[in-house]
Every structure is written in C-alpha cells, then in structure tokens.
Design an enzyme around this catalytic site. Structure first.
Site, PDB file in Angstrom:
ATOM      1  N   ASP A  38       1.172  -1.484   0.100  1.00  0.00           N
ATOM      2  CA  ASP A  38       0.080   0.064   0.169  1.00  0.00           C
ATOM      3  C   ASP A  38       1.168   1.084   0.356  1.00  0.00           C
ATOM      4  OD1 ASP A  38      -2.625   1.157   0.843  1.00  0.00           O
ATOM      5  OD2 ASP A  38      -1.599   2.224   1.976  1.00  0.00           O
ATOM      6  N   ILE A  39       0.692   2.108  -1.075  1.00  0.00           N
ATOM      7  CA  ILE A  39       1.341   3.271  -1.211  1.00  0.00           C
ATOM      8  C   ILE A  39       0.818   4.328  -0.080  1.00  0.00           C
ATOM      9  CG2 ILE A  39       1.995   5.077  -2.668  1.00  0.00           C
ATOM     10  CD1 ILE A  39       3.373   2.797  -3.398  1.00  0.00           C
ATOM     11  N   HIS A 120       5.894  13.874 -16.197  1.00  0.00           N
ATOM     12  CA  HIS A 120       6.631  15.514 -16.128  1.00  0.00           C
ATOM     13  C   HIS A 120       6.012  16.414 -15.035  1.00  0.00           C
ATOM     14  CE1 HIS A 120       3.471  18.490 -16.345  1.00  0.00           C
ATOM     15  NE2 HIS A 120       2.429  17.339 -17.315  1.00  0.00           N
ATOM     16  N   ASP A 132      -1.171  19.015 -11.568  1.00  0.00           N
ATOM     17  CA  ASP A 132      -1.035  18.746 -13.219  1.00  0.00           C
ATOM     18  C   ASP A 132       0.594  19.185 -13.331  1.00  0.00           C
ATOM     19  OD1 ASP A 132      -0.381  18.826 -15.678  1.00  0.00           O
ATOM     20  OD2 ASP A 132      -1.294  20.116 -16.501  1.00  0.00           O
ATOM     21  N   GLU A 166       7.124  19.704 -20.094  1.00  0.00           N
ATOM     22  CA  GLU A 166       5.845  18.770 -20.697  1.00  0.00           C
ATOM     23  C   GLU A 166       5.155  19.937 -21.904  1.00  0.00           C
ATOM     24  OE1 GLU A 166       2.541  16.787 -21.533  1.00  0.00           O
ATOM     25  OE2 GLU A 166       2.917  18.779 -19.670  1.00  0.00           O
ATOM     26  N   GLU A 167       4.954  21.254 -21.369  1.00  0.00           N
ATOM     27  CA  GLU A 167       4.083  21.737 -20.895  1.00  0.00           C
ATOM     28  C   GLU A 167       4.603  22.219 -21.978  1.00  0.00           C
ATOM     29  OE1 GLU A 167       1.326  21.819 -19.952  1.00  0.00           O
ATOM     30  OE2 GLU A 167       1.753  21.195 -17.490  1.00  0.00           O
ATOM     31  N   ASP A 195      -0.224  11.589 -15.512  1.00  0.00           N
ATOM     32  CA  ASP A 195      -0.449  13.157 -15.373  1.00  0.00           C
ATOM     33  C   ASP A 195      -1.220  13.457 -15.204  1.00  0.00           C
ATOM     34  OD1 ASP A 195       0.003  15.425 -16.135  1.00  0.00           O
ATOM     35  OD2 ASP A 195       0.791  15.231 -18.250  1.00  0.00           O
ATOM     36  N   HIS A 281      -4.396  24.599 -15.300  1.00  0.00           N
ATOM     37  CA  HIS A 281      -3.138  25.592 -15.930  1.00  0.00           C
ATOM     38  C   HIS A 281      -3.605  26.610 -15.388  1.00  0.00           C
ATOM     39  CE1 HIS A 281      -1.718  23.747 -19.783  1.00  0.00           C
ATOM     40  NE2 HIS A 281      -1.239  22.559 -18.596  1.00  0.00           N
ATOM     41  N   ASP A 300      -1.944   3.490  -5.264  1.00  0.00           N
ATOM     42  CA  ASP A 300      -1.739   2.653  -5.052  1.00  0.00           C
ATOM     43  C   ASP A 300      -1.911   1.406  -6.552  1.00  0.00           C
ATOM     44  OD1 ASP A 300      -1.643   2.618  -2.988  1.00  0.00           O
ATOM     45  OD2 ASP A 300      -3.677   2.703  -2.259  1.00  0.00           O
TER      46      ASP A 300
END
Length: 433
Positions: A38-39, A120, A132, A166-167, A195, A281, A300
């Site tokens: 489990d994370i 990213h 994001d 990436e953007e 993402d 954004h 998870d």
C-alpha cells in the site's frame, strides 16, 4: 499535461494494438509474482506540500527555465539518492533555457527488459502545478521509495523518470527517447505515464494503448470496485506519446483536466457536472486542488502495475518459431506474407497459440492482418478500420488453433487496403505452449 493539437507522428517501430479484435485476444503478458505494498497517501501528500513550498519560494511556479523547476528536480533527486537509486540528470535546451530530466534506476533486474514509469515535473508559468503534474510526480516518487523500503528485487529492471518542459510540447521526454540508441529503446518493455491523477472532480481514466498494461490497470480498479473509462482528453498529448511514437508499449492513468464531467460520469463516479479540474493551468492549482481519494487510489494502482509488470516475463513459455526478416507491405497492393515452418510439434496446435505481430506502418487502420494455418485456414487478427488512426501493430494475439495440425508452414498475411501509406512486416512469431 500539454493539450496542443494532436499531430500524427510517423513511428519507427511497432506499437501495441488497442482493443480486442475479431477472433483474437491478447495473450497474458505479466505474472504477479509479488504483491505491491500500500502506498501511504500521507507520504504522497507530503511530497506535494514540498513541491508547493518550492513553488511559493520561487515566484509561484515550477515552470521550465525557472528556479522552481530546478529546485523540484533537486528535491526529487535527493530523495532517490538517499534511497539507493542510481540517478542522472539529463540536460537539454528549449525556449532559450536549460531544461532537465531526472532518470533513476533501481539496481538489479534484467537490463534487457526495462519497466519504466514517468511523469512530467514542470508546471505552467501561471501556477504551482500541484495536480498538473505534482500529483503524478509525487506518486511515482513514493512508489520508487516503496521499492527501496521493501527491498523489492524484480525480474525486470525498474526505471523511473521525471520530465522537463512537457508543457512546452513534451520536450524533455522527446529528448530522452530521441537520444536512446535503438538497442536501448528495444529493451524498454513498457512505459507507464502518470499525468494529473488527483483532479478535484475526478474521473478514472485508463490509457488504451497496450492491451497488457491496460488490463493490469483495469483489473486493479475492478478489484476495488471502481469503474474506469478509456482516456481520450489527453490522448497523445502527454509524455507517453514520445515513447509510443517509437514503438514502445505504453499505458497510464489520468483523472481529467478541463473537459466537463458528463451526467453519466457523475452517476458513475460522483462529483459535479463541471470541469474535472477547474484549476487546470491556473494559479489555483495548489495543494487545495487535490482529491485525496483519487490520489490514493491511483498511487496504489501505480504500485500494483509496477510490481505486476516487473515481476514476470513477457515471453510466453513454450517452443518458439520466429521470422525476423523484413517484408515490405506495398501501398494499396497485394497481400504479402512472413512465414515460419513449424516442425517437431506433435499433433495439433494448442487452443492458446500465441501469435506475435510486429508491423511498422504509417497508418494502422489501412491494414488487414491474418494468420494462415498450414491447411489454408485463415484467422483474422486485425480487420480494415478507417477509424483506427494510430500507427503500427505490435502485439501478441491468442488464437484457438486446436483444429490445426501443428507442423507445416504458418504465415502472417498483411495487406494495405488504402493509399498514401508505407510499411513493412518487422517480425512474426508463433509460440506453442
């Protein structure tokens, strides 16, 4: 996530066929030999708080070319170095500024079979970019740290990556892929992209690019009673596209950006009929812009996929017959074949005959792909589909060939039924389990 207009790239190697086609289903491609831990959501949220603090201290953002981005890279790298990863920073230049990718390798595993997860790390200039894409970056960071804490020793080699710029058009991931030798590209058995996985009004979207990776994620969400849909809003517009366009199998998760959640999706997932992420954004994409439940579930799911896909082998057991000679497929021309001669297999073919297909082509929808048995029986693997716009075919089908005598000449038959496209058969493999 970069939502510029989609471009149709000409790929240089085969890529997994999406969806199940008539008469064929993908073969199993992973063994779940180890259970993922489990994370801890608290740990993921702490990483997000740290990224928020970095943005706050550096003009309110973590954008390419700004101090906040370099500080973000240094923050993630320090965590991984302390955990025992081999890390390297890759530099590139775009828009007049130096950009950075961070690559982290977990020691061990088969170096010829690499499972890679990436996100990213940059934000837009207008905000701190916590959903994001702090969300994906924090989740794979905590997954990588969980690998180290558990002492996990996968069969395959594990690699994690955080992409820059990436953007600005997937610049960092394109740079990484374009600077990989073809032999190193071929070693990457799958790339997983994350993402925007904590949108405040979330949906649960799964990439449909590689059947095995897609199934891994869908099976996880089915197991926890969460319905999913195929991801379309960002299709081809995040870093997975850089890998997909050179024939590397890809998959990933997404919780939605600026599109409006439909009434049917509200019924399915809850929330409101508004944007999945109203702060997309924008300056309000802060730690307050995260849905903890979505972030927890997706974190998870990431760990589940990393453990599942790295613990087994993608090669079905059995006797393999393969033809790796290139066979040109003429544009709008006659069908061509790649053949293998099967010998030494008693009786009939199995009901789970694995058919490996690798075709490089600039428009997959134009192709008709068949398996032809020694007695001439035809198994259609891929029909002509004018709406099937992605490039290339690289996948493994399972066909029930139990009525066929195994020994003899088997052929992969490919025909291009439209104009203006080129390609060739790169590989054809039969595995008799």
């Amino acid at each position: 996530m970069n939502l510029s207009a989609r471009q149709r790239a000409l790929a240089v190697a085969g890529i997994a066929l999406t969806g199940l086609l008539a008469g064929a289903v993908p073969a199993a491609t992973a063994q779940e030999d180890a259970a993922a831990p489990d994370i801890p959501i608290a740990n993921v949220k702490q990483h997000l708080a740290d990224l928020q603090s970095i943005a706050t201290a550096n003009g309110g953002n973590r954008a390419h070319g700004r101090a906040g981005y370099k500080a973000s890279i240094d923050f993630v790298k320090a965590k991984l170095d302390a955990a025992g990863y081999t890390t390297r920073i890759q530099q590139f230049t775009t828009s007049g500024a130096t950009g950075y990718n961070l690559i982290a390798d977990w020691p061990g595993g088969d170096a010829n079979q690499v499972v890679m997860a990436g996100s990213h790390l940059d934000s837009v200039a207008s905000g701190p970019g916590i959903n994001d894409n702090g969300s994906g970056s924090a989740a794979i960071l905590e997954t990588a740290l969980a690998v180290a804490r558990s002492g996990y020793q996968p069969s395959k080699h594990l690699r994690f990556a955080w992409w820059g710029a990436e953007e600005l058009g997937l610049v960092g991931s394109k740079y990484y892929v374009n600077n990989l030798a073809s032999t190193d590209r071929a070693k990457i058995s799958g790339y997983l992209n994350f993402d925007m996985i904590g949108s405040p009004n979330p949906g649960y979207f799964v990439y449909d690019d590689d059947p095995a990776i897609e199934k891994t994620f869908k099976d996880y969400f089915t197991g926890i009673g969460v319905p999913t849909e195929i991801e379309t809003e960002g299709d081809g517009r995040s870093d997975h596209a850089s890998f997909k366009n050179v024939g590397i199998p890809v998959g990933g998760l997404f919780t939605g950006a600026s599109r409006t959640k439909t009434s049917a999706q509200v019924q399915k997932w809850g929330g409101t009929a508004t944007a999945f992420d109203r702060c997309y954004h924008s300056s309000c994409d802060t730690t307050a812009n995260i849905n903890d439940t979505a972030l927890n579930r997706n974190s998870d799911a990431i760990a589940h996929a990393v453990w599942s896909l790295s613990s087994g082998t993608t090669t079905p057991p059995g006797t393999v017959f393969e033809n790796t000679s290139d066979v040109s497929v003429p544009d709008n021309g006659a069908a061509v074949t790649s053949s293998v001669n099967v010998t030494g297999i008693p009786g009939n073919a199995p009901s789970n005959l694995a058919v490996g297909v690798d075709i490089v082509h600039t428009y997959r929808g134009d192709l008709v792909v068949d398996l032809v048995a020694p007695d001439g029986t035809v198994y259609n693997l891929k029909p002509f589909s004018s709406s099937d716009s992605a490039d290339n075919v690289r996948t493994t089908y399972t066909v029930n060939a139990s009525a066929e005598v195994a020994n003899g000449s088997w052929s992969l038959r490919v025909q291009d039924r439209a104009t203006y496209d080129t390609g060739y058969i790169s590989g054809f493999k039969l595995t008799f389990a």
